[in-house]
Enzyme design. Structure first.
Site, PDB file in Angstrom:
ATOM      1  N   LEU A   1       0.834  -1.200   0.000  1.00  0.00           N
ATOM      2  CA  LEU A   1       0.000   0.000   0.000  1.00  0.00           C
ATOM      3  C   LEU A   1       0.870   1.253   0.000  1.00  0.00           C
ATOM      4  O   LEU A   1       1.659   1.464   0.917  1.00  0.00           O
ATOM      5  CB  LEU A   1      -0.919   0.015   1.222  1.00  0.00           C
ATOM      6  CG  LEU A   1      -1.829  -1.200   1.381  1.00  0.00           C
ATOM      7  CD1 LEU A   1      -2.845  -0.946   2.490  1.00  0.00           C
ATOM      8  CD2 LEU A   1      -2.538  -1.552   0.082  1.00  0.00           C
TER       9      LEU A   1
ATOM     10  N   ARG B   1       1.733  13.925   7.376  1.00  0.00           N
ATOM     11  CA  ARG B   1       2.592  14.276   8.517  1.00  0.00           C
ATOM     12  C   ARG B   1       4.046  14.511   8.110  1.00  0.00           C
ATOM     13  O   ARG B   1       4.829  15.011   8.899  1.00  0.00           O
ATOM     14  CB  ARG B   1       2.488  13.163   9.577  1.00  0.00           C
ATOM     15  CG  ARG B   1       1.131  13.113  10.259  1.00  0.00           C
ATOM     16  CD  ARG B   1       0.900  11.814  11.019  1.00  0.00           C
ATOM     17  NE  ARG B   1       0.483  10.716  10.151  1.00  0.00           N
ATOM     18  CZ  ARG B   1       0.202   9.484  10.573  1.00  0.00           C
ATOM     19  NH1 ARG B   1       0.302   9.193  11.850  1.00  0.00           N
ATOM     20  NH2 ARG B   1      -0.165   8.549   9.709  1.00  0.00           N
TER      21      ARG B   1
ATOM     22  N   GLN C   1      -5.647   3.677  -6.576  1.00  0.00           N
ATOM     23  CA  GLN C   1      -6.722   3.979  -5.612  1.00  0.00           C
ATOM     24  C   GLN C   1      -7.021   5.471  -5.783  1.00  0.00           C
ATOM     25  O   GLN C   1      -6.268   6.321  -5.323  1.00  0.00           O
ATOM     26  CB  GLN C   1      -6.244   3.686  -4.182  1.00  0.00           C
ATOM     27  CG  GLN C   1      -7.324   3.917  -3.145  1.00  0.00           C
ATOM     28  CD  GLN C   1      -6.783   3.921  -1.717  1.00  0.00           C
ATOM     29  OE1 GLN C   1      -5.602   4.164  -1.477  1.00  0.00           O
ATOM     30  NE2 GLN C   1      -7.656   3.643  -0.762  1.00  0.00           N
TER      31      GLN C   1
ATOM     32  N   ASP D   1       5.496   2.201   4.039  1.00  0.00           N
ATOM     33  CA  ASP D   1       6.257   3.102   4.916  1.00  0.00           C
ATOM     34  C   ASP D   1       7.010   2.350   6.011  1.00  0.00           C
ATOM     35  O   ASP D   1       7.290   2.887   7.074  1.00  0.00           O
ATOM     36  CB  ASP D   1       5.353   4.194   5.509  1.00  0.00           C
ATOM     37  CG  ASP D   1       4.263   3.653   6.432  1.00  0.00           C
ATOM     38  OD1 ASP D   1       4.141   2.412   6.549  1.00  0.00           O
ATOM     39  OD2 ASP D   1       3.538   4.464   7.032  1.00  0.00           O
TER      40      ASP D   1
ATOM     41  N   ARG E   1      36.030  12.856 -11.226  1.00  0.00           N
ATOM     42  CA  ARG E   1      34.687  12.804 -11.806  1.00  0.00           C
ATOM     43  C   ARG E   1      34.586  11.628 -12.775  1.00  0.00           C
ATOM     44  O   ARG E   1      35.515  10.862 -12.954  1.00  0.00           O
ATOM     45  CB  ARG E   1      34.385  14.134 -12.485  1.00  0.00           C
ATOM     46  CG  ARG E   1      34.292  15.284 -11.481  1.00  0.00           C
ATOM     47  CD  ARG E   1      34.406  16.626 -12.162  1.00  0.00           C
ATOM     48  NE  ARG E   1      33.466  16.704 -13.280  1.00  0.00           N
ATOM     49  CZ  ARG E   1      33.626  17.494 -14.337  1.00  0.00           C
ATOM     50  NH1 ARG E   1      34.672  18.290 -14.422  1.00  0.00           N
ATOM     51  NH2 ARG E   1      32.744  17.486 -15.313  1.00  0.00           N
TER      52      ARG E   1
ATOM     53  N   TYR F   1      38.098  22.557 -23.677  1.00  0.00           N
ATOM     54  CA  TYR F   1      36.811  23.019 -24.196  1.00  0.00           C
ATOM     55  C   TYR F   1      36.989  24.339 -24.909  1.00  0.00           C
ATOM     56  O   TYR F   1      37.486  25.309 -24.326  1.00  0.00           O
ATOM     57  CB  TYR F   1      35.843  23.155 -23.016  1.00  0.00           C
ATOM     58  CG  TYR F   1      34.434  23.497 -23.387  1.00  0.00           C
ATOM     59  CD1 TYR F   1      33.754  22.764 -24.360  1.00  0.00           C
ATOM     60  CD2 TYR F   1      33.759  24.533 -22.757  1.00  0.00           C
ATOM     61  CE1 TYR F   1      32.450  23.063 -24.691  1.00  0.00           C
ATOM     62  CE2 TYR F   1      32.450  24.837 -23.076  1.00  0.00           C
ATOM     63  CZ  TYR F   1      31.794  24.105 -24.039  1.00  0.00           C
ATOM     64  OH  TYR F   1      30.497  24.404 -24.361  1.00  0.00           O
TER      65      TYR F   1
END
Ligand code: UD1
Ligand code: CA
Length: 456
Positions: free
Chosen positions: A8, A15, A72, A102, A332, A386
């Site tokens: 579910l 909350r 639902q 949850d 990187r 670049y």
């Protein structure tokens, strides 16, 4: 016996006070909904359904093809949510597992135990998981009959003062006989707010004379239900402890496990030492005998054996053995550092290979490059990769010596053993036996002197 599992995940999670659906919040770097799906997958369900509603599209997208999705439309309670899967699952399985999305810390083993208990429960139509907690706030209370079976679950809002004091609580995981579930769901009566509580099925079963079994979770941490961000942080801390303990038992030293953040997917070799405030994420693999010092963040990277990393950020990179980085290195995507490479402070490497024993001690940028072995990259060297439109490649041969503050305007090749002088702006290839000098650099013949002072 075949099993269908219903998760579910339609509720808003008011909350949480969040623009994002509750089940998309992450624990251990993974959305809660995917943790629930993963747990369900572990018990080998023949059919897996996720009920979505609030932010249905985003939740369904996160689940992708790992489960069937049922909508639902209106969130009319947990009983109503399960009913939405009836048409899809009726006659599809002998048992139905229902769990809430949850509960990010539920272990597959516990779910399996519950399934086994219901398989053995010949006279009853359902088995549920309970937990005893000192602070029951927010949970449904489990009322036991004198024979030890479960008589009812009473939601907090409906509790008498006596029931409020009960410490045995509904965890929110159930295993049903499928044939019974699909007809009984229609008999749940709405509460005053129009909500249909799944938990009312217990009283419905008991009224029919069915025996409801409640199995108590041995580890209360497992059933934490995340309703607020306070719970989210608790879940995160518990998971962190679980993961870190496993690494320590495997031979990894964590100086301060409470401040070491390692995602579940990470692998670490024995005798590696990890300092406080280190973050290891994604598909990271770290070899044996490494030292990872404070404030390092390593994501989706492979680190070889006996490497030393100090306060550096490493993303999508590969390090062979005996590599040193930092402090303040940044690797990187596509950085590949061969054995024995030394990268000192403020070095950045992207999409580039540095050959064995190459040294780059101080604030340099190497991008889109192929660097040979034993190259010395002087302080402040930059591959100018670049031109504003395209990226270009820099190639530096073995044993080349790049003087401090060299600008290598790519595409460019520095031949094996060639040099650039300090401050050179190199716009053309540097041939072997040459040193590039000046701005823009001119080429002069250069030969290694017979006796060269040792490098320091
Ligand atoms: C629920 C249980 C409570 C239990 C607690 C354990 C009910 C009525 N109560 O309360 O007994 O102790 O979990 O954590 O079941 N959901 C839907 N559609 C809806 C409503 C909810 O899909 O219409 C989903 C939510 O997304 C969530 C789960 O069902 O994943 C549970 O809903 P939540 O509102 O968190 O229930 P609790 O109040 O915690
Ligand atoms: Ca809940």
């Amino acid at each position: 016996m075949s099993i269908a599992t219903v998760i579910l995940a339609a509720g808003q999670g008011t909350r949480m006070k969040s623009a994002r659906a509750k089940v998309l919040h992450t624990v251990g770097g993974q959305p809660m909904i995917l943790r629930a799906v993963q747990t369900a997958e572990c018990i080998g369900a023949d059919c897996l359904v996720v009920v979505v509603g609030h932010q249905a599209e985003a939740v369904a997208q996160a689940v992708s093809s790992r489960a069937q999705i049922v909508l639902q439309k209106e969130q009319l309670g947990t009983g109503h949510a399960v009913l939405q899967a009836a048409d899809l699952l009726r006659d599809k399985s002998d048992l139905v597992v229902v769990m809430y999305a949850d509960m990010p810390l539920l272990r597959p083993k516990t779910l399996q135990q519950l399934v086994e208990a219901q398989r053995a429960n010949a006279e009853g139509c359902l088995t549920m998981l309970t937990v005893t907690l000192p602070n029951p706030h927010g949970f449904g209370r489990v009322v036991r009959a004198p024979d030890g079976s479960v008589a009812a679950i009473v939601e907090e809002a409906e509790c008498t003062p006596e029931q409020s004091a009960i410490r045995e609580l509904n965890a929110g995981v159930y295993v049903f006989k499928a044939a019974w579930l699909w007809q009984a769901l229609r008999r749940i009566q709405p509460k005053s707010k129009g909500e249909y509580y799944l938990t009312d099925l217990i009283e419905i079963a008991v009224a029919e004379g069915q025996r409801v079994i409640g199995i108590e979770a041995s580890d209360p941490d497992e059933v934490i239900g995340v309703n607020t961000r306070v719970h989210l942080a608790e879940a995160e801390a518990i998971l962190r402890r679980r993961i870190n303990e496993q690494h320590m038992l495997n031979g990894v030293t964590l100086l301060d496990p409470a401040t070491t953040y390692i995602e579940e997917s990470v692998r670490i070799g024995a005798d590696t030492i990890i300092y406080p405030n280190v973050h290891l994420r994604g598909k990271t693999i770290i070899g044996e005998g490494c030292v990872i010092e404070s404030n390092s963040v390593i994501v989706d990277s492979h680190i070889g054996k006996a490497c030393r990393i100090v306060a550096s950020v490493i993303e999508g990179a590969t390090l062979e053995d005996h590599v040193e980085i930092g402090p303040f290195g940044h690797l990187r995507q596509g950085a590949y550092l061969c054995e024995g490479v030394h990268l000192g402070n403020f070095g950045e490497v992207k999409n580039a290979r540095l050959g064995r024993r190459t040294r780059m001690g101080h604030f340099s940028y190497i991008g889109d490059a192929e660097i040979g072995e034993d190259v010395n990259i002087g302080a402040g060297t930059i591959t100018v990769n670049y031109d504003g439109v395209r990226k270009h490649k820099t190639i530096i041969g073995d044993r080349a010596f790049i003087g401090s503050d060299s600008m290598l305007i790519a595409p460019i090749t520095v031949a094996e053993g060639a040099r650039t002088a300090a401050g050179a702006v190199v716009t053309r290839d540097v041939p072997a036996d040459h040193i590039a000098v000046g701005v823009p650099a001119r080429m002069r013949r250069w030969q290694k002197p017979e006796l060269e002072a040792p490098e320091t």
